[in-house]
Motif scaffolding. Structure first.
Motif, PDB file in Angstrom:
ATOM      1  N   UNK A  88       0.838  -1.185   0.000  1.00 44.37           N
ATOM      2  CA  UNK A  88       0.000   0.000   0.000  1.00 44.37           C
ATOM      3  C   UNK A  88       0.882   1.248   0.000  1.00 44.37           C
ATOM      4  N   UNK A  89       0.346   2.309  -0.557  1.00 46.33           N
ATOM      5  CA  UNK A  89       1.055   3.580  -0.678  1.00 46.33           C
ATOM      6  C   UNK A  89       0.377   4.613   0.204  1.00 46.33           C
ATOM      7  N   UNK A  90       1.173   5.425   0.885  1.00 49.05           N
ATOM      8  CA  UNK A  90       0.640   6.525   1.674  1.00 49.05           C
ATOM      9  C   UNK A  90       0.560   7.755   0.777  1.00 49.05           C
ATOM     10  N   UNK A  91      -0.631   8.312   0.653  1.00 55.43           N
ATOM     11  CA  UNK A  91      -0.846   9.556  -0.080  1.00 55.43           C
ATOM     12  C   UNK A  91      -0.969  10.671   0.935  1.00 55.43           C
ATOM     13  N   UNK A  92      -0.066  11.645   0.853  1.00 55.83           N
ATOM     14  CA  UNK A  92      -0.102  12.813   1.725  1.00 55.83           C
ATOM     15  C   UNK A  92      -0.633  13.980   0.910  1.00 55.83           C
ATOM     16  N   UNK A  93      -1.745  14.567   1.352  1.00 54.79           N
ATOM     17  CA  UNK A  93      -2.352  15.701   0.653  1.00 54.79           C
ATOM     18  C   UNK A  93      -2.312  16.909   1.581  1.00 54.79           C
ATOM     19  N   UNK A 148      -7.878  22.108   6.905  1.00 56.39           N
ATOM     20  CA  UNK A 148      -6.799  22.764   6.187  1.00 56.39           C
ATOM     21  C   UNK A 148      -5.487  22.259   6.762  1.00 56.39           C
ATOM     22  N   UNK A 149      -4.557  21.901   5.914  1.00 59.47           N
ATOM     23  CA  UNK A 149      -3.287  21.343   6.351  1.00 59.47           C
ATOM     24  C   UNK A 149      -3.056  20.011   5.658  1.00 59.47           C
ATOM     25  N   UNK A 150      -2.396  19.086   6.360  1.00 64.44           N
ATOM     26  CA  UNK A 150      -1.981  17.824   5.754  1.00 64.44           C
ATOM     27  C   UNK A 150      -2.804  16.656   6.287  1.00 64.44           C
ATOM     28  N   UNK A 151      -3.240  15.801   5.365  1.00 65.25           N
ATOM     29  CA  UNK A 151      -3.996  14.598   5.693  1.00 65.25           C
ATOM     30  C   UNK A 151      -3.380  13.434   4.924  1.00 65.25           C
ATOM     31  N   UNK A 152      -3.341  12.263   5.548  1.00 66.50           N
ATOM     32  CA  UNK A 152      -2.801  11.076   4.889  1.00 66.50           C
ATOM     33  C   UNK A 152      -3.911  10.081   4.562  1.00 66.50           C
ATOM     34  N   UNK A 153      -3.748   9.431   3.403  1.00 70.32           N
ATOM     35  CA  UNK A 153      -4.666   8.409   2.930  1.00 70.32           C
ATOM     36  C   UNK A 153      -3.833   7.205   2.500  1.00 70.32           C
ATOM     37  N   UNK A 154      -4.457   6.044   2.386  1.00 68.22           N
ATOM     38  CA  UNK A 154      -3.785   4.844   1.906  1.00 68.22           C
ATOM     39  C   UNK A 154      -4.374   4.464   0.549  1.00 68.22           C
ATOM     40  N   UNK A 155      -3.489   4.207  -0.420  1.00 67.40           N
ATOM     41  CA  UNK A 155      -3.909   3.842  -1.772  1.00 67.40           C
ATOM     42  C   UNK A 155      -3.251   2.552  -2.207  1.00 67.40           C
ATOM     43  N   UNK A 156      -3.925   1.825  -3.070  1.00 70.47           N
ATOM     44  CA  UNK A 156      -3.309   0.692  -3.746  1.00 70.47           C
ATOM     45  C   UNK A 156      -2.637   1.178  -5.022  1.00 70.47           C
ATOM     46  N   UNK A 194     -11.174  10.871  -3.506  1.00 73.59           N
ATOM     47  CA  UNK A 194     -10.290   9.881  -4.125  1.00 73.59           C
ATOM     48  C   UNK A 194     -11.160   8.816  -4.779  1.00 73.59           C
ATOM     49  N   UNK A 195     -11.060   8.722  -6.080  1.00 71.08           N
ATOM     50  CA  UNK A 195     -11.847   7.749  -6.850  1.00 71.08           C
ATOM     51  C   UNK A 195     -13.335   7.835  -6.528  1.00 71.08           C
ATOM     52  N   UNK A 196     -13.838   9.072  -6.403  1.00 69.68           N
ATOM     53  CA  UNK A 196     -15.259   9.293  -6.184  1.00 69.68           C
ATOM     54  C   UNK A 196     -15.718   9.236  -4.737  1.00 69.68           C
ATOM     55  N   UNK A 209       5.098  -0.886  -5.342  1.00 65.28           N
ATOM     56  CA  UNK A 209       6.288  -0.632  -4.536  1.00 65.28           C
ATOM     57  C   UNK A 209       6.482   0.816  -4.128  1.00 65.28           C
ATOM     58  N   UNK A 210       5.614   1.730  -4.594  1.00 59.99           N
ATOM     59  CA  UNK A 210       5.731   3.133  -4.197  1.00 59.99           C
ATOM     60  C   UNK A 210       5.291   3.265  -2.744  1.00 59.99           C
ATOM     61  N   UNK A 211       6.142   3.839  -1.908  1.00 60.21           N
ATOM     62  CA  UNK A 211       5.827   3.960  -0.488  1.00 60.21           C
ATOM     63  C   UNK A 211       5.011   5.202  -0.165  1.00 60.21           C
ATOM     64  N   UNK A 212       5.330   6.339  -0.807  1.00 60.80           N
ATOM     65  CA  UNK A 212       4.671   7.589  -0.454  1.00 60.80           C
ATOM     66  C   UNK A 212       4.564   8.489  -1.679  1.00 60.80           C
TER      67      UNK A 212
END
Length: 100
Positions: free
Chosen positions: A1-6, A37-45, A28-30, A77-80
Motif C-alpha cells: 500500500x502507498x501513503x498519499x499525503x495531501x 486545512x493542512x496535511x492529511x494522509x490516505x492509503x492507496x493501492x 479519491x476515486x469518487x 512498490x511506491x511507499x509515499x
C-alpha cells in the motif's frame, strides 16, 4: 500500500476567512472525505486514481467549490506520494494541485 499525503491550503490573503468559514474536501476515486486545512494522509493501492480537491462552507453538505482534479498513477512498490493543493487568491479561483 502507498501513503498519499495531501496538503491543502488557502491563499494567504483569504486564509483567516477560510480557516473560520470553510472546510476542504478531498475526493479519491469518487469517495469524498471532509478534512481540515493542512496535511492529511490516505492509503492507496497501486494503479490509476482520480484525486479531486474542493472546499465547502461549514454547515453545507453538497456544494463543492473551487474543485480541481488530478490523475495519479501509483506504481507497485511506491511507499509515499505527496500532493499539494493550493487555492488561488481571487474569488472564484480553483485549486492548483501539484505532485511532489
Amino acid at each position: 500500500m502507498t501513503v498519499l499525503t495531501v496538503t491543502v491550503s488557502p491563499s494567504l490573503v483569504a486564509k483567516p476567512f477560510h480557516l473560520a468559514f470553510t472546510r476542504p474536501v478531498v475526493e479519491i476515486d469518487g469517495i469524498e472525505t471532509e478534512t481540515a486545512w493542512g496535511t492529511t494522509e490516505f492509503t492507496l493501492g497501486s494503479g490509476q486514481h482520480e484525486i479531486a480537491v474542493a472546499f465547502r462552507y461549514r454547515g453545507t453538505h453538497k456544494a463543492k467549490l473551487a474543485r480541481a482534479r488530478h490523475e495519479l498513477a501509483v506504481a507497485d512498490g511506491t511507499e509515499r506520494v505527496r500532493l499539494t493543493a493550493r487555492l488561488g487568491a481571487r474569488n472564484g479561483s480553483s485549486f492548483t494541485i501539484t505532485e511532489e
